[in-house]
Design a protein around this motif. Structure first.
Motif, PDB file in Angstrom:
ATOM      1  N   CYS A 148      -6.674   3.273   3.888  1.00 32.99           N
ATOM      2  CA  CYS A 148      -5.893   4.412   3.389  1.00 32.99           C
ATOM      3  C   CYS A 148      -6.664   5.134   2.286  1.00 32.99           C
ATOM      4  CB  CYS A 148      -4.542   3.943   2.859  1.00 32.99           C
ATOM      5  SG  CYS A 148      -3.356   3.540   4.151  1.00 32.99           S
TER       6      CYS A 148
ATOM      7  N   CYS B 289      -4.585   0.420   0.362  1.00 32.25           N
ATOM      8  CA  CYS B 289      -5.529  -0.440   1.057  1.00 32.25           C
ATOM      9  C   CYS B 289      -6.806   0.382   1.300  1.00 32.25           C
ATOM     10  CB  CYS B 289      -4.935  -0.951   2.370  1.00 32.25           C
ATOM     11  SG  CYS B 289      -4.750   0.292   3.661  1.00 32.25           S
TER      12      CYS B 289
ATOM     13  N   PHE C 110      -1.028  -6.121   1.132  1.00 32.44           N
ATOM     14  CA  PHE C 110      -2.402  -6.588   1.004  1.00 32.44           C
ATOM     15  C   PHE C 110      -2.559  -7.399  -0.272  1.00 32.44           C
ATOM     16  CE2 PHE C 110      -2.229  -2.725   3.381  1.00 32.44           C
ATOM     17  CZ  PHE C 110      -3.041  -2.974   4.467  1.00 32.44           C
TER      18      PHE C 110
ATOM     19  N   CYS D  42       0.858  -1.185   0.000  1.00 33.79           N
ATOM     20  CA  CYS D  42       0.000   0.000   0.000  1.00 33.79           C
ATOM     21  C   CYS D  42       0.894   1.234   0.000  1.00 33.79           C
ATOM     22  CB  CYS D  42      -0.894  -0.010   1.239  1.00 33.79           C
ATOM     23  SG  CYS D  42      -1.703   1.568   1.546  1.00 33.79           S
TER      24      CYS D  42
ATOM     25  N   GLY E  22       0.160   4.055   0.974  1.00 32.07           N
ATOM     26  CA  GLY E  22      -0.128   4.919   2.111  1.00 32.07           C
ATOM     27  C   GLY E  22       0.562   4.469   3.383  1.00 32.07           C
ATOM     28  N   CYS E  23       0.330   3.226   3.776  1.00 26.67           N
ATOM     29  CA  CYS E  23       0.811   2.762   5.082  1.00 26.67           C
ATOM     30  C   CYS E  23       1.950   1.757   4.959  1.00 26.67           C
ATOM     31  CB  CYS E  23      -0.338   2.142   5.871  1.00 26.67           C
ATOM     32  SG  CYS E  23      -1.055   0.679   5.077  1.00 26.67           S
TER      33      CYS E  23
HETATM   34 ZN    ZN Z   1      -2.671   1.410   3.649  1.00 24.93          ZN
END
Ligand code: ZN
Ligand code: ZN
Length: 124
Positions: free
Chosen positions: A117, A114, A92, A85, A87-88
């Motif tokens: 996010c 994800c 996933f 992901c 973002g984080c």
């Molecule tokens: Zn994420």
């Protein structure tokens, strides 16, 4: 009777594949560490690290024999079947990721997020 057909001992790789197959949803990736559940007790996990200089696991099999144990094999499969992901930095499976909008100001085109996010960044 044919005595040559002694059942082969299952290998660590086969056990790792079975562990992934049965517990894929229980294998998580947090802060750079793969958390792989025990076969018998799913609430407990082994921490597995897949580093560039080799893999490590907390279990005795790996600790004493320094082999790739079934947890390392399961985590390796989980890594191959997941993507990061943007973002984080969590990992996933494809169905849990969404591609960012082409006109996104926060992420690059082709980045994947994800769902939490994507919601947090208004990219859904
Ligand atoms: Zn994420
Ligand atoms: Zn292990």
């Amino acid at each position: 009777m044919d005595t040559t057909t002694v059942p082969a001992k299952t290998t660590r790789l086969q056990r790792g594949i079975a562990l992934y197959r049965d517990h894929a949803d229980g294998i998580r990736f947090e802060r750079g560490v793969w958390l792989v559940p025990f076969l018998s007790e799913e609430t407990t996990v082994y921490e597995v690290r897949l580093g560039t200089r080799g893999a490590s696991c907390e279990c005795r099999d790996h600790g004493y024999r320094h082999v790739d144990c079934l947890h390392i094999h399961a985590a390796t499969i989980a890594k191959a079947k997941t993507r990061e992901c943007a973002g984080c930095s969590g990992r996933f499976r494809g169905r849990d990721l969404v591609e960012v909008a082409p006109d996104s100001l926060t992420f690059f085109e082709g980045d994947e997020l994800c769902r939490p996010c994507a919601r947090a960044h208004d990219e859904l």
